[in-house]
Design a protein around this motif. Structure first.
Motif, PDB file in Angstrom:
ATOM      1  N   LEU A 197       0.866  -1.184   0.000  1.00 54.03           N
ATOM      2  CA  LEU A 197       0.000   0.000   0.000  1.00 54.03           C
ATOM      3  C   LEU A 197       0.897   1.226   0.000  1.00 54.03           C
ATOM      4  O   LEU A 197       1.897   1.264   0.722  1.00 54.03           O
ATOM      5  CB  LEU A 197      -0.874   0.063   1.255  1.00 54.03           C
ATOM      6  CG  LEU A 197      -2.022  -0.911   1.398  1.00 54.03           C
ATOM      7  CD1 LEU A 197      -2.771  -0.638   2.700  1.00 54.03           C
ATOM      8  CD2 LEU A 197      -2.971  -0.831   0.237  1.00 54.03           C
ATOM      9  N   VAL A 198       0.518   2.222  -0.774  1.00 52.39           N
ATOM     10  CA  VAL A 198       1.275   3.469  -0.844  1.00 52.39           C
ATOM     11  C   VAL A 198       0.272   4.615  -0.845  1.00 52.39           C
ATOM     12  O   VAL A 198      -0.770   4.538  -1.499  1.00 52.39           O
ATOM     13  CB  VAL A 198       2.118   3.526  -2.148  1.00 52.39           C
ATOM     14  CG1 VAL A 198       2.834   4.856  -2.281  1.00 52.39           C
ATOM     15  CG2 VAL A 198       3.094   2.374  -2.219  1.00 52.39           C
ATOM     16  N   VAL A 199       0.581   5.677  -0.106  1.00 55.57           N
ATOM     17  CA  VAL A 199      -0.193   6.912  -0.208  1.00 55.57           C
ATOM     18  C   VAL A 199       0.731   7.934  -0.839  1.00 55.57           C
ATOM     19  O   VAL A 199       1.803   8.243  -0.315  1.00 55.57           O
ATOM     20  CB  VAL A 199      -0.703   7.405   1.169  1.00 55.57           C
ATOM     21  CG1 VAL A 199      -1.371   8.771   1.031  1.00 55.57           C
ATOM     22  CG2 VAL A 199      -1.667   6.390   1.770  1.00 55.57           C
ATOM     23  N   LEU A 235      -4.545   6.684  -2.663  1.00 45.13           N
ATOM     24  CA  LEU A 235      -4.194   5.376  -2.131  1.00 45.13           C
ATOM     25  C   LEU A 235      -3.886   4.477  -3.317  1.00 45.13           C
ATOM     26  O   LEU A 235      -4.723   4.301  -4.207  1.00 45.13           O
ATOM     27  CB  LEU A 235      -5.353   4.797  -1.312  1.00 45.13           C
ATOM     28  CG  LEU A 235      -5.192   3.355  -0.836  1.00 45.13           C
ATOM     29  CD1 LEU A 235      -3.955   3.213   0.054  1.00 45.13           C
ATOM     30  CD2 LEU A 235      -6.446   2.890  -0.122  1.00 45.13           C
ATOM     31  N   ILE A 236      -2.685   3.923  -3.335  1.00 42.01           N
ATOM     32  CA  ILE A 236      -2.274   3.034  -4.413  1.00 42.01           C
ATOM     33  C   ILE A 236      -2.138   1.634  -3.823  1.00 42.01           C
ATOM     34  O   ILE A 236      -1.327   1.401  -2.928  1.00 42.01           O
ATOM     35  CB  ILE A 236      -0.947   3.491  -5.051  1.00 42.01           C
ATOM     36  CG1 ILE A 236      -1.091   4.929  -5.555  1.00 42.01           C
ATOM     37  CG2 ILE A 236      -0.540   2.547  -6.178  1.00 42.01           C
ATOM     38  CD1 ILE A 236       0.217   5.592  -5.926  1.00 42.01           C
ATOM     39  N   ILE A 237      -2.967   0.729  -4.327  1.00 44.19           N
ATOM     40  CA  ILE A 237      -2.932  -0.668  -3.903  1.00 44.19           C
ATOM     41  C   ILE A 237      -2.147  -1.416  -4.969  1.00 44.19           C
ATOM     42  O   ILE A 237      -2.621  -1.593  -6.095  1.00 44.19           O
ATOM     43  CB  ILE A 237      -4.359  -1.240  -3.747  1.00 44.19           C
ATOM     44  CG1 ILE A 237      -5.179  -0.358  -2.812  1.00 44.19           C
ATOM     45  CG2 ILE A 237      -4.310  -2.679  -3.256  1.00 44.19           C
ATOM     46  CD1 ILE A 237      -6.665  -0.611  -2.874  1.00 44.19           C
ATOM     47  N   LYS A 238      -0.941  -1.807  -4.635  1.00 46.77           N
ATOM     48  CA  LYS A 238      -0.050  -2.454  -5.592  1.00 46.77           C
ATOM     49  C   LYS A 238      -0.313  -3.959  -5.597  1.00 46.77           C
ATOM     50  O   LYS A 238      -0.265  -4.602  -4.565  1.00 46.77           O
ATOM     51  CB  LYS A 238       1.401  -2.153  -5.263  1.00 46.77           C
ATOM     52  CG  LYS A 238       1.714  -0.659  -5.404  1.00 46.77           C
ATOM     53  CD  LYS A 238       3.183  -0.406  -5.519  1.00 46.77           C
ATOM     54  CE  LYS A 238       3.447   0.995  -5.999  1.00 46.77           C
ATOM     55  NZ  LYS A 238       3.291   1.178  -7.422  1.00 46.77           N
ATOM     56  N   GLY A 262       2.675   0.086  10.174  1.00 51.24           N
ATOM     57  CA  GLY A 262       2.838  -1.272   9.671  1.00 51.24           C
ATOM     58  C   GLY A 262       2.609  -1.402   8.180  1.00 51.24           C
ATOM     59  O   GLY A 262       2.910  -2.428   7.580  1.00 51.24           O
ATOM     60  N   GLY A 263       2.032  -0.361   7.573  1.00 47.39           N
ATOM     61  CA  GLY A 263       1.846  -0.333   6.126  1.00 47.39           C
ATOM     62  C   GLY A 263       0.684  -1.126   5.582  1.00 47.39           C
ATOM     63  O   GLY A 263       0.594  -1.340   4.372  1.00 47.39           O
ATOM     64  N   ASN A 264      -0.257  -1.550   6.453  1.00 45.19           N
ATOM     65  CA  ASN A 264      -1.379  -2.322   5.929  1.00 45.19           C
ATOM     66  C   ASN A 264      -2.754  -1.795   6.368  1.00 45.19           C
ATOM     67  O   ASN A 264      -3.768  -2.408   6.073  1.00 45.19           O
ATOM     68  CB  ASN A 264      -1.243  -3.801   6.316  1.00 45.19           C
ATOM     69  CG  ASN A 264      -1.347  -4.017   7.810  1.00 45.19           C
ATOM     70  OD1 ASN A 264      -1.291  -3.080   8.596  1.00 45.19           O
ATOM     71  ND2 ASN A 264      -1.487  -5.270   8.210  1.00 45.19           N
TER      72      ASN A 264
END
Length: 181
Positions: free
Chosen positions: A124-126, A131-134, A167-169
């Motif tokens: 996941l990236v902001v 919000l980018i769900i890779k 945690g990045g999730n």
């Protein structure tokens, strides 16, 4: 969706045999962390068609003639917060182009309760408040949250950002200029 639409169209035009069709998929989950496990769910706008689901070789996991709806409401997903989920149809195909969801935060409720826990994605990236769900099949991009309040009958936009957990999730929402509680 583009691969599915192409295979759908080709199958109706008899261009390819079913065994020649290849679809690359990547499943992930978006769950509502610490949400009400007894949320009230209601479906609106029943469609006049249905889907069949034949998962694996076990008939116990199959479902036929599963009804489809235009909108699903989750009342009380968090204290004082409701949610609606719906798809926006692409006029040219039978597949939804965009999955949309919206939270309705009632007066006095705390939007900081909303936490979206993701599992199964690559990352996941902001970035630029998107919000980018890779995924292995490509990225799903959620645009900036659109938020507003009704104050004295007038819709007033409220700045809102995605916030990614350490945690990045997990995604939550922050209000840099605050809002009227």
């Amino acid at each position: 969706p583009a691969q599915l639409a192409k295979i759908h169209d080709e199958s109706h035009e008899k261009k390819k045999r079913e065994s020649e069709a290849m679809i690359n998929l990547h499943a992930f989950q978006m769950m509502f962390k610490d949400a009400n496990p007894n949320v009230s769910i209601s479906a609106l706008g029943k469609k006049d068609y249905y889907h069949n689901y034949f998962i694996g070789n076990d008939p116990a996991r199959w479902a036929s003639e599963v009804g489809l709806y235009s909108k699903i409401n989750y009342t009380g997903i968090y204290p004082g917060i409701d949610m609606a989920a719906y798809g926006q149809q692409n006029a040219e195909t039978a597949f939804p182009e965009q999955f949309k969801y919206e939270f309705m935060v009632h007066p006095g409720a705390d939007p900081e309760q909303i936490k979206l826990l993701f599992k199964g994605q690559d990352k996941l990236v902001v970035e630029n408040n998107q919000l980018i769900i890779k995924l292995s099949t490509g990225d799903i991009i959620e645009n900036s949250p659109y938020t507003y309040q009704m104050i004295n009958g007038i819709r007033q936009e409220v700045p809102c950002n995605f916030r990614l957990s350490a945690g990045g999730n997990t995604i939550s929402f922050e209000f840099p200029s605050g809002y009227q509680k």
